[in-house]
Structures are given as structure tokens and as C-alpha cells.
Write an enzyme that holds these catalytic residues in place. Structure first.
Site, PDB file in Angstrom:
ATOM      1  CG  HIS A 145      23.774  22.567  62.199  1.00 13.80           C
ATOM      2  ND1 HIS A 145      24.761  22.133  61.354  1.00 13.80           N
ATOM      3  CD2 HIS A 145      24.247  23.715  62.756  1.00 13.80           C
ATOM      4  CE1 HIS A 145      25.786  22.967  61.385  1.00 13.80           C
ATOM      5  NE2 HIS A 145      25.494  23.933  62.240  1.00 13.80           N
ATOM      6  CG  ASP A 175      24.352  19.680  58.992  1.00 12.23           C
ATOM      7  OD1 ASP A 175      23.193  20.067  59.230  1.00 12.23           O
ATOM      8  OD2 ASP A 175      25.364  20.196  59.492  1.00 12.23           O
ATOM      9  CB  SER A 254      27.249  26.173  60.582  1.00  7.12           C
ATOM     10  OG  SER A 254      28.008  25.595  61.613  1.00  7.12           O
TER      11      SER A 254
END
Length: 424
Positions: A145, A175, A254
Site C-alpha cells: 500500500h 501487503d 508502514s
């Protein structure tokens, strides 16, 4: 006569007693007053700002007695050089010409159509960690992402140098994504630890760029809160097992590493829980993809550029989205069946078609795993490899059946379907 003498003696003693009491009271009062006066003087003296010179400073900084080479500090130093910021650049439509009353017009004032060009601008920022160096190339693992939708990618190294990056491959289900950069300025490479060996309560560090590269190489400390949580970690609703930690993870973290006190990467930070189902604010609940899963995926991405998984060749909806009346009248399910997925379409020649599955069949189990929704079905299916067989349990017209799926068909899971009807 004797009576008169006795009365006189009694009065004499009474007078002595009264005088004694009076003298005692006076003495006690004087003592109490003196004591209060002394206390008041001490209070005034101790609270009054002293007079005199203000030149008697001379305070100095003492030697730091804290251990600057503690376990956490050493772990951070061993990995810090491998942690990077990842910049996602996307095209922004821009019009050329001068701004007029009704918008942009050509610079010569004519009414001809304005020309336009595409300019790359930073759409988002995330984190990553360099885990491999081979020849002139170095490889960075981050989240899918973080790089999704990019037209170009850049990586900011720990020394502040910005380099271009190529996307090697990405996997939406887990992911994860792998980038390749020039290795000239890469001095540190992180190593992975065994995520199966972690325990709740174990100290960990999260490193990354919370809120963007302005805060690059921020480190936060916490513990492993839980070793095995099941969440929808990918963008396609696939359930996966993740590590829960209370180390602070914010937007921009992230893709950064979660490390143990030996400096080994045991997870890739992916998400945090910001609020519960009632909308209450939640703190200290973050999640990381376990390193064992990370290594499996990134090795395949390096080799093939994508992850290939078995595909049933069906579209489906969760049974929970079907009304009770339709469960009885259309699907004819027994009341004991309340969870599963309903097949809405079967692709001709697909794995499901070959196994004899049909529209409105309700899948409740794959292998030994109970199927509660589309996410759990995908999680169960993705445990198999293309070429293996899997047993499926399903209901048709109220009767339970089983079939063997020959998983000869595959699907590239880098793409996702955002519609209400899920595909696999």
C-alpha cells in the site's frame, strides 16, 4: 473551735490549688504563645526571598551516568543504517497558460484549447528496510500500500541521500512489495530473525518515518502484545496472521522494520488500530507482518515478480450478506448453517467447475479450515500450492457434500477486486 480551724485549713488549701492552676495556665499560655511566635518567624524566614548578590551561580552539567550502550540502543544502531523512507510519486494533471476570468487560457489570449502536461508529485510516504545487497543492486522490502498507484518511486537512505527505485514486485494479499535501488551508498543490510520464536512480553523496536521523511529513522520501543492475530492485512480482504505490538506505529511507519533486541527484523510494520467498532480512540495496538511470511513472499517476488496462488474460478458473497428468508427459500440451508460463502458464478473450465461446484452452492469448509467468509476461504486456499489437491465441503439444496479440488489453475494475486462480489 476545732471546726473553725478545720474550715480555715480547707480554705487555705483551696486557695493554694487555685493559685497553682492559675499559674499553670498563665505559664502554658506564655509557652504556647512563644512557640507560635517562633514557628511564625521560621515560616517567614524560610519563605522570604533572600537579599544579596545573584552572582553565586556556577551550576554545571554532570557526567551522564545512564548506559548509552544499552540493549535497545545497540539494536537500533545495528539496523538504523538499513532503514529508508519510500516516496510514492504520481502524475498530477496540470494545465499551461495564463489564468483568466473563466479559468486557464492560452498565453496569447486566444480561445484555443490549453495544453497540458503531467508532473510527478509526492502522493504519499512510507518506510522500508534494505535486506539484501547483490553486486550493484540493493533490495528494499516495504508495504504494497506504500507503493500502490505510483508512477515513480524514490528511496531516501539513512544518510539523507535520495535515489531512484524500481518496483520488483508486489503482493496485495500480504501487503508486501520489493524495490531495487543502486547499492553504491548502501552500507548496512538488515537480517531477519525467526518470527515463530517470539513471545508476548518480549521487547521490540519499531523504526521508520512516522508522518513522512521529516521524522526519518524515528525509533519507538514496546513489547510483543500478541504473537498471532488474524486480520485482513491485504487490500483484497484476505485474512492473515500478524504480530501485535504496542510500539508506536503511525502513518509513514508502514513498511519499516519491527526488530528484536538483537537487531533482527522479526516483522514489517503494516497497520495500526485507530478506533474500535464503537468509534472510540485506541492507542498502542499496532500490527506487523511476521518475518517468516515476509521472507517467503519476497523470495518469490524476487524470482517471479509476482505471487502465484491457486484460484477456484468463482465469484462469491458472504453468507452473512444473504437474508434469512433467502437462505431458507433459495439456498434451502438448514438452520444450523449460518456462516460460509455462496457461489454466485462459476467460470467455465475452472477448478470449481471441474470439481462440479455450481451457482448457489454454499462452501463451509476447505481442508480442515472452517470457512466463515470470503477472507477465510482465501486464507485457507492460499495455504495450498498450485498442483496440490484440497477437499471442499459445501451445501446444495440443503444437503452436505464434499468434493476434491485439483488446484491446477492459478491467479496472479497482485490485482484486487473492490466490488461487493468477491472473486477467486
Amino acid at each position: 473551735m476545732n471546726r473553725i480551724k478545720q474550715a480555715f485549713k480547707d480554705r487555705l488549701w483551696l486557695g493554694v490549688i487555685i493559685v497553682g492552676l492559675f499559674a499553670g495556665l498563665i505559664g502554658g499560655g506564655i509557652a504556647l504563645g512563644i512557640n507560635n511566635l517562633v514557628q511564625h518567624h521560621e515560616e517567614v524566614t524560610s519563605t522570604r526571598v533572600p537579599a544579596g548578590s545573584n552572582k553565586s551561580g556556577g551550576t554545571k552539567v554532570n557526567k551522564n551516568k545512564a548506559d548509552l550502550n544499552g540493549e535497545a540502543s545497540q539494536a537500533y544502531k545495528s539496523v538504523q543504517g538499513a532503514v529508508v523512507s519510500v516516496i510514492n510519486k504520481q502524475k498530477v494533471q496540470q494545465s499551461s497558460g495564463t489564468l483568466g476570468i473563466f479559468g486557464y487560457g492560452s498565453s496569447n489570449g486566444s480561445n484555443s484549447d490549453s495544453s497540458s502536461d503531467n508532473k510527478l508529485e509526492t502522493a504519499s510516504e512510507g518506510s522500508g528496510v534494505i535486506y539484501k545487497k547483490s553486486g550493484n543492486s540493493a533490495y528494499v522490502v516495504t508495504n504494497n500500500h506504500v507503493v500502490k498507484g505510483s508512477n515513480a518511486l524514490q528511496v531516501i537512505l539513512s544518510n539523507g541521500k535520495k535515489v531512484n527505485a524500481d518496483l520488483v514486485g508486489a503482493d496485495s494479499a500480504t501487503d508486501l512489495a520489493v524495490l531495487k535501488i543502486n547499492a553504491t551508498n548502501v552500507k548496512t543490510v538488515a537480517s531477519f530473525g525467526n518470527s515463530n520464536s517470539i513471545v508476548p512480553g518480549q521487547d521490540v523496536l519499531a523504526i521508520g518515518s512516522p508522518m513522512g521523511s521529516e521524522y526519518a529513522n524515528t525509533v519507538t520501543k514496546g513489547i510483543i502484545s500478541a504473537k498471532d492475530r488474524t486480520l485482513k492485512a491485504g487490500t483484497d480482504g484476505t485474512l492473515t496472521s500478524v504480530i501485535q505490538t504496542d510500539a508506536a506505529i503511525n502513518s509513514g511507519n508502514s513498511g519499516g522494520p519491527l526488530i528484536n533486541m538483537a537487531g533482527q527484523v522479526i516483522g514489517i510494520n503494516s497497520m495500526k488500530l485507530a478506533s474500535d467498532t464503537q468509534g472510540s480512540s485506541v492507542e498502542g495496538i499496532g500490527f506487523a507482518i511476521p518475518s517468516n511470511e515476509v521472507v517467503t513472499i519476497i523470495n518469490q517476488l524476487i524470482k517471479n515478480g509476482k505471487i502465484t496462488r491457486p484460484s477456484l474460478g468463482i465469484s462469491m458473497v458472504d453468507l452473512s450478506n444473504v437474508t434469512s428468508d433467502q437462505q431458507q427459500s433459495v439456498l434451502k440451508l438448514p438452520t444450523s448453517v449460518s456462516k460460509g460463502v455462496v457461489i454466485m458464478d462459476v467460470n467455465s473450465g475452472s477448478v470449481a467447475d471441474t470439481a462440479g461446484l455450481k451457482k448457489y452452492d454454499v462452501i463451509t469448509k476447505l481442508g480442515d479450515t472452517q470457512v466463515t467468509d470470503a477472507g477465510s476461504l482465501k486464507a485457507a486456499l492460499y495455504k495450498y500450492k498450485v498442483g496440490q489437491n484440497a477437499k471442499v465441503t459445501y451445501y446444495r439444496d440443503g444437503q452436505q457434500h464434499t468434493a476434491t479440488l485439483h488446484l491446477t489453475k492459478s491467479a496472479d494475486t497482485t490485482s484486487t477486486d473492490d466490488s461487493q462480489q468477491d472473486n477467486n
